[in-house]
Design a protein around this motif. Structure first.
Motif, PDB file in Angstrom:
ATOM      1  N   GLU A  76      36.891  55.240  39.397  1.00 15.71           N
ATOM      2  CA  GLU A  76      36.743  54.200  40.419  1.00 15.71           C
ATOM      3  C   GLU A  76      37.259  54.671  41.777  1.00 15.71           C
ATOM      4  O   GLU A  76      36.646  54.395  42.822  1.00 15.71           O
ATOM      5  CB  GLU A  76      37.473  52.925  39.991  1.00 15.71           C
ATOM      6  CG  GLU A  76      36.919  52.265  38.738  1.00 15.71           C
ATOM      7  CD  GLU A  76      35.543  51.666  38.944  1.00 15.71           C
ATOM      8  OE1 GLU A  76      35.087  51.598  40.099  1.00 15.71           O
ATOM      9  OE2 GLU A  76      34.931  51.254  37.946  1.00 15.71           O
ATOM     10  N   ASN A 111      34.300  47.630  42.705  1.00 18.23           N
ATOM     11  CA  ASN A 111      34.843  48.989  42.781  1.00 18.23           C
ATOM     12  C   ASN A 111      36.061  49.045  43.706  1.00 18.23           C
ATOM     13  O   ASN A 111      37.083  49.669  43.380  1.00 18.23           O
ATOM     14  CB  ASN A 111      33.764  49.960  43.255  1.00 18.23           C
ATOM     15  CG  ASN A 111      34.330  51.306  43.643  1.00 18.23           C
ATOM     16  OD1 ASN A 111      34.376  51.654  44.834  1.00 18.23           O
ATOM     17  ND2 ASN A 111      34.782  52.069  42.668  1.00 18.23           N
ATOM     18  N   GLN A 114      39.093  47.519  42.001  1.00 21.03           N
ATOM     19  CA  GLN A 114      39.644  48.404  40.978  1.00 21.03           C
ATOM     20  C   GLN A 114      40.356  49.598  41.606  1.00 21.03           C
ATOM     21  O   GLN A 114      41.449  49.986  41.175  1.00 21.03           O
ATOM     22  CB  GLN A 114      38.529  48.868  40.038  1.00 21.03           C
ATOM     23  CG  GLN A 114      38.000  47.760  39.148  1.00 21.03           C
ATOM     24  CD  GLN A 114      36.748  48.163  38.397  1.00 21.03           C
ATOM     25  OE1 GLN A 114      35.783  48.624  38.985  1.00 21.03           O
ATOM     26  NE2 GLN A 114      36.758  48.001  37.092  1.00 21.03           N
ATOM     27  N   ARG A 127      45.819  48.940  31.770  1.00 22.29           N
ATOM     28  CA  ARG A 127      45.196  48.721  33.074  1.00 22.29           C
ATOM     29  C   ARG A 127      45.882  47.632  33.881  1.00 22.29           C
ATOM     30  O   ARG A 127      45.838  47.644  35.099  1.00 22.29           O
ATOM     31  CB  ARG A 127      43.727  48.326  32.893  1.00 22.29           C
ATOM     32  CG  ARG A 127      42.831  49.412  32.345  1.00 22.29           C
ATOM     33  CD  ARG A 127      41.388  48.940  32.471  1.00 22.29           C
ATOM     34  NE  ARG A 127      40.439  49.900  31.913  1.00 22.29           N
ATOM     35  CZ  ARG A 127      39.906  49.811  30.714  1.00 22.29           C
ATOM     36  NH1 ARG A 127      40.253  48.814  29.924  1.00 22.29           N
ATOM     37  NH2 ARG A 127      39.042  50.718  30.297  1.00 22.29           N
ATOM     38  N   ARG A 131      42.690  44.727  36.364  1.00 23.50           N
ATOM     39  CA  ARG A 131      41.749  45.785  36.004  1.00 23.50           C
ATOM     40  C   ARG A 131      41.085  45.509  34.662  1.00 23.50           C
ATOM     41  O   ARG A 131      39.915  45.843  34.467  1.00 23.50           O
ATOM     42  CB  ARG A 131      42.453  47.144  35.983  1.00 23.50           C
ATOM     43  CG  ARG A 131      42.791  47.671  37.383  1.00 23.50           C
ATOM     44  CD  ARG A 131      43.336  49.082  37.316  1.00 23.50           C
ATOM     45  NE  ARG A 131      42.360  50.002  36.752  1.00 23.50           N
ATOM     46  CZ  ARG A 131      42.669  51.107  36.078  1.00 23.50           C
ATOM     47  NH1 ARG A 131      43.938  51.416  35.846  1.00 23.50           N
ATOM     48  NH2 ARG A 131      41.718  51.896  35.617  1.00 23.50           N
ATOM     49  N   ASP A 132      41.804  44.868  33.738  1.00 27.63           N
ATOM     50  CA  ASP A 132      41.177  44.482  32.466  1.00 27.63           C
ATOM     51  C   ASP A 132      40.012  43.524  32.725  1.00 27.63           C
ATOM     52  O   ASP A 132      38.921  43.680  32.170  1.00 27.63           O
ATOM     53  CB  ASP A 132      42.196  43.798  31.551  1.00 27.63           C
ATOM     54  CG  ASP A 132      43.064  44.794  30.792  1.00 27.63           C
ATOM     55  OD1 ASP A 132      42.704  45.984  30.743  1.00 27.63           O
ATOM     56  OD2 ASP A 132      44.114  44.374  30.263  1.00 27.63           O
ATOM     57  N   THR A 135      37.126  45.287  34.466  1.00 26.26           N
ATOM     58  CA  THR A 135      36.379  46.123  33.520  1.00 26.26           C
ATOM     59  C   THR A 135      35.466  45.282  32.643  1.00 26.26           C
ATOM     60  O   THR A 135      34.306  45.645  32.393  1.00 26.26           O
ATOM     61  CB  THR A 135      37.349  46.948  32.656  1.00 26.26           C
ATOM     62  OG1 THR A 135      38.117  47.803  33.507  1.00 26.26           O
ATOM     63  CG2 THR A 135      36.600  47.797  31.640  1.00 26.26           C
ATOM     64  N   ASP A 138      32.518  44.307  34.773  1.00 28.42           N
ATOM     65  CA  ASP A 138      31.657  45.455  35.023  1.00 28.42           C
ATOM     66  C   ASP A 138      30.834  45.830  33.795  1.00 28.42           C
ATOM     67  O   ASP A 138      29.659  46.172  33.900  1.00 28.42           O
ATOM     68  CB  ASP A 138      32.527  46.632  35.457  1.00 28.42           C
ATOM     69  CG  ASP A 138      31.744  47.692  36.213  1.00 28.42           C
ATOM     70  OD1 ASP A 138      30.739  47.362  36.854  1.00 28.42           O
ATOM     71  OD2 ASP A 138      32.167  48.864  36.164  1.00 28.42           O
ATOM     72  N   GLU A 139      31.459  45.767  32.637  1.00 29.20           N
ATOM     73  CA  GLU A 139      30.815  46.254  31.419  1.00 29.20           C
ATOM     74  C   GLU A 139      29.989  45.193  30.696  1.00 29.20           C
ATOM     75  O   GLU A 139      28.929  45.504  30.150  1.00 29.20           O
ATOM     76  CB  GLU A 139      31.883  46.792  30.450  1.00 29.20           C
ATOM     77  CG  GLU A 139      32.662  47.993  30.951  1.00 29.20           C
ATOM     78  CD  GLU A 139      31.910  49.301  30.799  1.00 29.20           C
ATOM     79  OE1 GLU A 139      30.888  49.329  30.083  1.00 29.20           O
ATOM     80  OE2 GLU A 139      32.332  50.306  31.398  1.00 29.20           O
TER      81      GLU A 139
END
Length: 276
Positions: A76, A111, A114, A127, A131-132, A135, A138-139
């Motif tokens: 990132e 981005n 992060q 993270r 950040r968890d 993520t 994002d995923e």
């Protein structure tokens, strides 16, 4: 072709994708264009350049081989600092690139968030909550777009009967789902009943459903950008959504018995779920 010489193939090194599937509606045009290019990664770069896509810092976006990422540097942070997205030869990273092309401002905001967290906290064994959540978004995020608060309540409350059966006619008129997580879209290349997204609720006016698809994407991109750039959020701000339950996404769900499978459509406690 000169006899005895092999021509290098730059076609995507992964299976053919059925772009007619409803969950690919927002990425299908970009995906087909990139996968039919002489060099699929270069095709993605041309698409990004033609759209003027940049990072949050204004750097032109490019898709580069994974080998461009320096050893020990955060993925990132590297994107934020260079505008280059390390992209492996697989479906996962291909769909990541397609989401950059489809929701560019939201991806840039995510981005930047992060990268800022990494700059502040470093890369550790865990993270951290922000950040968890980033993520997960994002995923595996799906955008649950609705003009009816009762449908958002049904989602939060695991009330599958109301959401998918009693209010079935509302789908496409007062609510819809758009894929955002690239891992989610990767799973849906070969879909199975238990595929479950982390749903993020996006309230809209009913006029939204009269707009062309491209206008809906642009509006969602702007809305998400504001939420992802500044709003606090955690992994508890999502609701589970078995995506093959979405009317029109699976022929089998025309039968009410489809939703009787409690291993997929699980009962659960009502929980706090964020909305844009």
């Amino acid at each position: 072709m000169t006899a005895g010489l092999a021509v290098a193939s730059h076609a995507p090194p992964f299976p053919a994708i059925d772009w007619s599937r409803p969950w690919f509606a927002d990425v299908a045009a970009a995906g087909q264009a990139a996968s039919s290019a002489d060099d699929w990664r270069a095709g993605l770069c041309r698409a990004a350049a033609s759209r003027g896509i940049t990072t949050a810092a204004g750097l032109p976006l490019r898709f580069v081989p994974q080998s461009a990422l320096p050893c020990g540097e955060s993925y990132e942070a590297f994107i934020a600092a260079t505008g280059c997205v390390p992209t492996r030869d697989n479906l996962h990273d291909f769909f990541n690139a397609l989401i950059w092309l489809t929701f560019p401002r939201a991806k840039a905001a995510l981005n930047a968030r992060q990268a800022a967290a990494i700059a502040a906290d470093g890369i550790g064994a865990t993270r951290g909550s922000l950040r968890d959540a980033a993520t997960l978004f994002d995923e595996n995020a799906a955008l649950f777009v609705t003009a009816d608060p009762a449908l958002a309540d049904a989602l939060r409350g695991f009330d599958w009967s109301t959401l998918f059966l009693a209010r079935r006619q509302a789908w496409g008129r007062a609510t819809e789902v758009a894929g955002f997580g690239h891992a989610l879209l990767e799973k849906l290349v070969t879909p199975y009943k238990s595929v479950t997204a982390h749903a993020w609720i996006v309230p809209v006016d009913r006029a939204y459903f009269e707009w062309p698809r491209s206008e809906r994407c642009a509006w969602l991109d702007a809305q998400l950008t504001r939420a992802l750039a500044h709003a606090p959020f955690t992994s508890h701000d999502f609701a589970p959504l078995p995506v093959l339950g979405v009317p029109g996404w699976c022929q089998d769900n025309d039968a009410p018995e489809f939703y009787a499978d409690t291993a997929v459509f699980r009962p659960g406690r009502r929980r706090r779920v964020a909305a844009c």
